[in-house]
Design an enzyme around this catalytic site. Structure first.
Site, PDB file in Angstrom:
ATOM      1  N   ASN A   1      -1.643 -11.054   8.172  1.00  9.23           N
ATOM      2  CA  ASN A   1      -2.637 -10.019   8.435  1.00  9.23           C
ATOM      3  C   ASN A   1      -4.022 -10.409   7.921  1.00  9.23           C
ATOM      4  O   ASN A   1      -4.193 -10.682   6.736  1.00  9.23           O
ATOM      5  CB  ASN A   1      -2.213  -8.716   7.756  1.00  9.23           C
ATOM      6  CG  ASN A   1      -3.195  -7.585   7.997  1.00  9.23           C
ATOM      7  OD1 ASN A   1      -3.287  -7.081   9.115  1.00  9.23           O
ATOM      8  ND2 ASN A   1      -3.946  -7.200   6.975  1.00  9.23           N
ATOM      9  N   GLU A   2      -4.990 -10.428   8.808  1.00  5.89           N
ATOM     10  CA  GLU A   2      -6.409 -10.590   8.471  1.00  5.89           C
ATOM     11  C   GLU A   2      -6.757 -11.817   7.639  1.00  5.89           C
ATOM     12  O   GLU A   2      -7.159 -11.712   6.467  1.00  5.89           O
ATOM     13  CB  GLU A   2      -6.922  -9.317   7.749  1.00  5.89           C
ATOM     14  CG  GLU A   2      -6.852  -8.079   8.604  1.00  5.89           C
ATOM     15  CD  GLU A   2      -7.617  -6.883   8.029  1.00  5.89           C
ATOM     16  OE1 GLU A   2      -8.138  -6.991   6.908  1.00  5.89           O
ATOM     17  OE2 GLU A   2      -7.698  -5.862   8.713  1.00  5.89           O
TER      18      GLU A   2
ATOM     19  N   GLU B   1      -4.740  -2.242  14.172  1.00 12.47           N
ATOM     20  CA  GLU B   1      -5.350  -1.277  13.253  1.00 12.47           C
ATOM     21  C   GLU B   1      -6.662  -0.779  13.822  1.00 12.47           C
ATOM     22  O   GLU B   1      -7.475  -1.566  14.307  1.00 12.47           O
ATOM     23  CB  GLU B   1      -5.682  -1.917  11.883  1.00 12.47           C
ATOM     24  CG  GLU B   1      -4.504  -2.174  11.001  1.00 12.47           C
ATOM     25  CD  GLU B   1      -4.885  -2.792   9.654  1.00 12.47           C
ATOM     26  OE1 GLU B   1      -6.026  -2.597   9.184  1.00 12.47           O
ATOM     27  OE2 GLU B   1      -4.024  -3.472   9.074  1.00 12.47           O
TER      28      GLU B   1
ATOM     29  N   GLN C   1       0.798  -1.217   0.000  1.00 14.70           N
ATOM     30  CA  GLN C   1       0.000   0.000   0.000  1.00 14.70           C
ATOM     31  C   GLN C   1       0.839   1.279   0.000  1.00 14.70           C
ATOM     32  O   GLN C   1       0.321   2.352  -0.308  1.00 14.70           O
ATOM     33  CB  GLN C   1      -0.948  -0.014   1.211  1.00 14.70           C
ATOM     34  CG  GLN C   1      -1.970  -1.122   1.107  1.00 14.70           C
ATOM     35  CD  GLN C   1      -2.897  -1.168   2.307  1.00 14.70           C
ATOM     36  OE1 GLN C   1      -2.642  -1.861   3.262  1.00 14.70           O
ATOM     37  NE2 GLN C   1      -3.985  -0.416   2.259  1.00 14.70           N
TER      38      GLN C   1
ATOM     39  N   TYR D   1     -12.561  -2.020  13.226  1.00 19.10           N
ATOM     40  CA  TYR D   1     -13.052  -0.774  12.649  1.00 19.10           C
ATOM     41  C   TYR D   1     -14.451  -0.441  13.157  1.00 19.10           C
ATOM     42  O   TYR D   1     -14.601  -0.004  14.286  1.00 19.10           O
ATOM     43  CB  TYR D   1     -12.969  -0.836  11.120  1.00 19.10           C
ATOM     44  CG  TYR D   1     -11.518  -0.711  10.646  1.00 19.10           C
ATOM     45  CD1 TYR D   1     -10.966   0.522  10.404  1.00 19.10           C
ATOM     46  CD2 TYR D   1     -10.697  -1.828  10.501  1.00 19.10           C
ATOM     47  CE1 TYR D   1      -9.641   0.670  10.006  1.00 19.10           C
ATOM     48  CE2 TYR D   1      -9.376  -1.704  10.104  1.00 19.10           C
ATOM     49  CZ  TYR D   1      -8.853  -0.449   9.851  1.00 19.10           C
ATOM     50  OH  TYR D   1      -7.545  -0.320   9.467  1.00 19.10           O
TER      51      TYR D   1
ATOM     52  N   ARG E   1       4.264   0.010  12.750  1.00 22.98           N
ATOM     53  CA  ARG E   1       3.943  -1.304  12.186  1.00 22.98           C
ATOM     54  C   ARG E   1       4.005  -1.198  10.664  1.00 22.98           C
ATOM     55  O   ARG E   1       3.329  -0.339  10.080  1.00 22.98           O
ATOM     56  CB  ARG E   1       2.538  -1.744  12.617  1.00 22.98           C
ATOM     57  CG  ARG E   1       2.102  -3.017  11.936  1.00 22.98           C
ATOM     58  CD  ARG E   1       0.680  -3.427  12.250  1.00 22.98           C
ATOM     59  NE  ARG E   1       0.360  -4.577  11.434  1.00 22.98           N
ATOM     60  CZ  ARG E   1      -0.789  -4.793  10.810  1.00 22.98           C
ATOM     61  NH1 ARG E   1      -1.790  -3.953  10.936  1.00 22.98           N
ATOM     62  NH2 ARG E   1      -0.953  -5.866  10.077  1.00 22.98           N
TER      63      ARG E   1
ATOM     64  N   ASN F   1      -7.254  -6.098  14.474  1.00 19.90           N
ATOM     65  CA  ASN F   1      -7.664  -4.981  13.611  1.00 19.90           C
ATOM     66  C   ASN F   1      -9.153  -4.802  13.807  1.00 19.90           C
ATOM     67  O   ASN F   1      -9.917  -5.768  13.657  1.00 19.90           O
ATOM     68  CB  ASN F   1      -7.405  -5.297  12.130  1.00 19.90           C
ATOM     69  CG  ASN F   1      -5.932  -5.301  11.785  1.00 19.90           C
ATOM     70  OD1 ASN F   1      -5.077  -5.007  12.625  1.00 19.90           O
ATOM     71  ND2 ASN F   1      -5.629  -5.621  10.539  1.00 19.90           N
TER      72      ASN F   1
ATOM     73  N   HIS G   1      -2.420  -5.292 -12.811  1.00 19.29           N
ATOM     74  CA  HIS G   1      -1.912  -5.102 -14.173  1.00 19.29           C
ATOM     75  C   HIS G   1      -2.766  -5.883 -15.171  1.00 19.29           C
ATOM     76  O   HIS G   1      -3.129  -5.374 -16.224  1.00 19.29           O
ATOM     77  CB  HIS G   1      -0.449  -5.557 -14.281  1.00 19.29           C
ATOM     78  CG  HIS G   1       0.509  -4.674 -13.529  1.00 19.29           C
ATOM     79  ND1 HIS G   1       1.781  -5.062 -13.183  1.00 19.29           N
ATOM     80  CD2 HIS G   1       0.371  -3.412 -13.052  1.00 19.29           C
ATOM     81  CE1 HIS G   1       2.374  -4.084 -12.526  1.00 19.29           C
ATOM     82  NE2 HIS G   1       1.540  -3.082 -12.437  1.00 19.29           N
TER      83      HIS G   1
ATOM     84  N   ASP H   1       2.078   0.517  -8.374  1.00 21.21           N
ATOM     85  CA  ASP H   1       3.417   0.648  -8.945  1.00 21.21           C
ATOM     86  C   ASP H   1       4.256   1.712  -8.228  1.00 21.21           C
ATOM     87  O   ASP H   1       5.461   1.538  -8.045  1.00 21.21           O
ATOM     88  CB  ASP H   1       3.332   1.008 -10.444  1.00 21.21           C
ATOM     89  CG  ASP H   1       2.802  -0.150 -11.281  1.00 21.21           C
ATOM     90  OD1 ASP H   1       2.436  -1.194 -10.689  1.00 21.21           O
ATOM     91  OD2 ASP H   1       2.741  -0.025 -12.521  1.00 21.21           O
TER      92      ASP H   1
ATOM     93  N   HIS I   1       1.399  -9.419   4.508  1.00 24.11           N
ATOM     94  CA  HIS I   1       0.247  -8.524   4.423  1.00 24.11           C
ATOM     95  C   HIS I   1      -0.261  -8.529   2.978  1.00 24.11           C
ATOM     96  O   HIS I   1      -0.222  -7.517   2.289  1.00 24.11           O
ATOM     97  CB  HIS I   1       0.627  -7.110   4.893  1.00 24.11           C
ATOM     98  CG  HIS I   1      -0.545  -6.252   5.283  1.00 24.11           C
ATOM     99  ND1 HIS I   1      -0.635  -5.634   6.522  1.00 24.11           N
ATOM    100  CD2 HIS I   1      -1.681  -5.931   4.623  1.00 24.11           C
ATOM    101  CE1 HIS I   1      -1.776  -4.950   6.576  1.00 24.11           C
ATOM    102  NE2 HIS I   1      -2.422  -5.111   5.441  1.00 24.11           N
TER     103      HIS I   1
END
Ligand SMILES: *[C@@H]1O[C@H](CO)[C@@H](O)[C@H](O)[C@H]1NC(C)=O
Ligand SMILES: *[C@@H]1O[C@H](CO)[C@@H](O)[C@H](O)[C@H]1NC(C)=O
Ligand SMILES: *[C@@H]1O[C@H](CO)[C@@H](O)[C@H](O)[C@H]1NC(C)=O
Ligand SMILES: *[C@@H]1O[C@H](CO)[C@@H](O)[C@H](O)[C@H]1NC(C)=O
Ligand SMILES: *[C@@H]1O[C@H](CO)[C@@H](O)[C@H](O)[C@H]1NC(C)=O
Length: 470
Positions: free
Chosen positions: A178-179, A379, A35, A321, A89, A319, A55, A64, A134
């Site tokens: 992750n997740e 998170e 990211q 939200y 992190r 994590n 892509h 990219d 991740h």
């Protein structure tokens, strides 16, 4: 009378001064390689699944360049430092170190990138919290079947061992994967994430089965080969949003319990208690049979596998939200085999529902049910448009931290840190419009200029005073 006065005085001073954050409680910010880094094919990096996926789709936006953190990491560390954070992190891009994912080709420039990053953080007294995986699987490992291939466990084990060999002298906190829920449901079940597979009836469970064994493999490798020397901690990052029952009817309460087991227990049960939650075992076996399968779509663990996975956590990475609501739904008709029918509840869609107390209930639930040695909020945060005066983000983070501190101070749950997602606006898996950063990234500028938002200034105040104004 005196007691009462002292008590009132205490309450007043406490509320004037805000809520004190314990000295041992760690404050941080999070990011992930794909990211932020960009440099997708630079200095020997191999393609990842996400590079190829976007892509191939000729997506208008891809990773990219992203935040160009591959080149601008010194500036990012300077921001982490100015924010006064205890930890940062970030994740390692597997294919930057191992271009094909396998040990036959090791990329020294990739190794150096993370070594420089980690050493620079340590020099600034910032704890690196490292996510090993991740989501950016090397393309080659994906072509071998990714999380549907039982041999993934060995590829991941090789990679994890290499990462430990390289960086364990400097890293105290490791996050294996992750997740898992998002990986398996989003990538292999509903197909809205790479690799975009629609295997919601069985692939989704095969993914979970392989993934948990891969997590356990990395944990066991650290435990057996590195712990004695470096004494670090290794955990899995589980995403889980608390949900309240729509009403207190026994049916809605049952829907809440089932939601907990299918979302959180799917991962936490094998790791902390051994084996899948019983309600998953029972429901998926029951429906599979009616659907005409010869065995449950949920792979059965052998006792050896149960023992291998059980206990593979030094701390719980969470994590979390938005808090939501769930309610009872009638048994879905037998037809298309699907996780969404196996869970068989209704998620209430109310965009105005706001219940930050859910984070307190969530960590209490985890504490009571799974008894982890500690919980790290890896998170939490909020998406906004492209604004610098992000008061909405500040109030959400404040409300969640406030409730979290109640869990720590009043309920005595061992949550030892909180990390905001994210350090800066980044590539949200297909979109640059979904901004989660406390620092703005200007994606129109070749410079990818970083600008502090109000939330960054606010968070800096929190770390400076170690007090939450409530
Ligand atoms: C890919 O997208 C670009 C612009 O978005 C377009 O010009 C080009 O023709 C597309 N290529 C393919 C193979 O679809
Ligand atoms: C359910 O009961 C609890 C505890 O009595 C209460 O706090 C909560 O507000 C009730 N929820 C609903 C939706 O009525
Ligand atoms: C998992 O480990 C715990 C603690 O050692 C043990 O009590 C429990 O029985 C194990 N679970 C299974 C299913 O073997
Ligand atoms: C590039 O970024 C740096 C640091 O964010 C900033 O000081 C500088 O003004 C930027 N340059 C341009 C041309 O935007
Ligand atoms: C940070 O604290 C200073 C000093 O107390 C205050 O003036 C400022 O408004 C605060 N900034 C934010 C964004 O809360």
């Amino acid at each position: 009378m005196l007691k009462w006065l002292v008590c009132v005085a205490f309450l007043i001073t406490n509320s004037l001064a805000g809520k004190k954050i314990p000295d041992t409680f760690l404050l941080g910010a999070s990011s992930a390689a794909f990211q932020i880094e960009g440099g997708w094919n630079e200095d020997g990096k191999g393609p990842s699944l996400w590079d190829t996926y976007l892509h191939d789709k000729n997506a208008s936006e891809n990773g990219d360049i992203a935040c160009d953190s591959y080149h601008k990491w010194r500036e990012d560390i300077a921001n982490v430092k100015s924010l006064g954070l205890d930890f940062y992190r970030f994740s390692i891009a597997w294919s930057r170190i191992l271009p094909s994912g396998t040990l036959n080709n090791i990329n020294q420039e990739g190794i150096d990138y993370y070594l420089n990053l980690i050493k620079a953080l340590k020099a600034e007294n910032i704890e690196p919290v490292v996510t090993i995986y991740h989501w950016d699987m090397p393309q080659h490992v994906h072509e071998l079947g990714g999380f549907l291939n039982p041999q993934f466990v060995d590829y991941f084990g090789d990679y994890a061992r290499l990462v430990f060999e390289l960086y364990a002298p400097y890293v105290k906190y490791w996050l294996t994967i992750n997740e898992p829920f998002m990986i398996c449901l989003g990538g292999y079940g509903l197909g809205f994430m790479a690799p975009g597979l629609n295997l919601i009836g069985d692939g989704v469970y095969q993914c979970g089965y392989v993934l948990l064994k891969a997590h356990a493999k990395a944990y066991r490798i650290y435990d057996e080969e590195f712990r004695e020397k470096y004494n670090g901690q290794v955990g899995l990052v589980i995403n889980f949003d608390w949900a309240e029952p729509l009403t207190n009817s026994s049916q809605d309460l049952e829907a809440q319990r089932r939601y907990q087991e299918f979302a959180l227990g799917w991962w936490a049960n094998p790791v902390y208690l051994g084996n899948w939650p019983q309600v998953m075992i029972d429901r998926i076996a029951y429906r599979s049979k009616l659907e005409g399968f010869s065995r449950s779509r949920l792979p059965e663990f052998t006792q050896e596998e149960i023992d291998y996975i059980n206990g593979t956590s030094d701390f719980f990475g969470l994590n979390t939200y938005n808090v939501g609501q769930v309610k009872y739904g009638p048994e879905p008709t037998i037809g298309l085999p699907a996780y969404t029918s196996d869970i068989g509840i209704v998620v209430v869609n109310d965009p105005d529902y706001y219940h930050p107390r859910g984070i307190r209930d969530s960590v209490n639930h985890i504490h009571k049910k799974y008894r982890p040695r500690g919980i790290l909020i890896t998170e939490n945060g909020k998406m906004t448009g492209d604004i610098l005066d992000d008061q909405g983000r500040i109030s959400l983070i404040r409300d969640y931290m406030d409730n979290l501190l109640d869990a720590v101070l009043e309920d005595r749950v061992n949550v030892f840190g909180y990390s905001v997602w994210s350090l800066m606006d980044n590539f949200e898996w297909g979109s640059y419009e979904k901004r989660f950063g406390i620092i703005r990234t200007d994606f129109d500028s070749p410079n990818r200029t970083r600008t502090w938002k109000q939330s960054a200034k606010w968070y800096q105040n929190v770390t400076a005073t170690r007090t939450l104004d409530v």
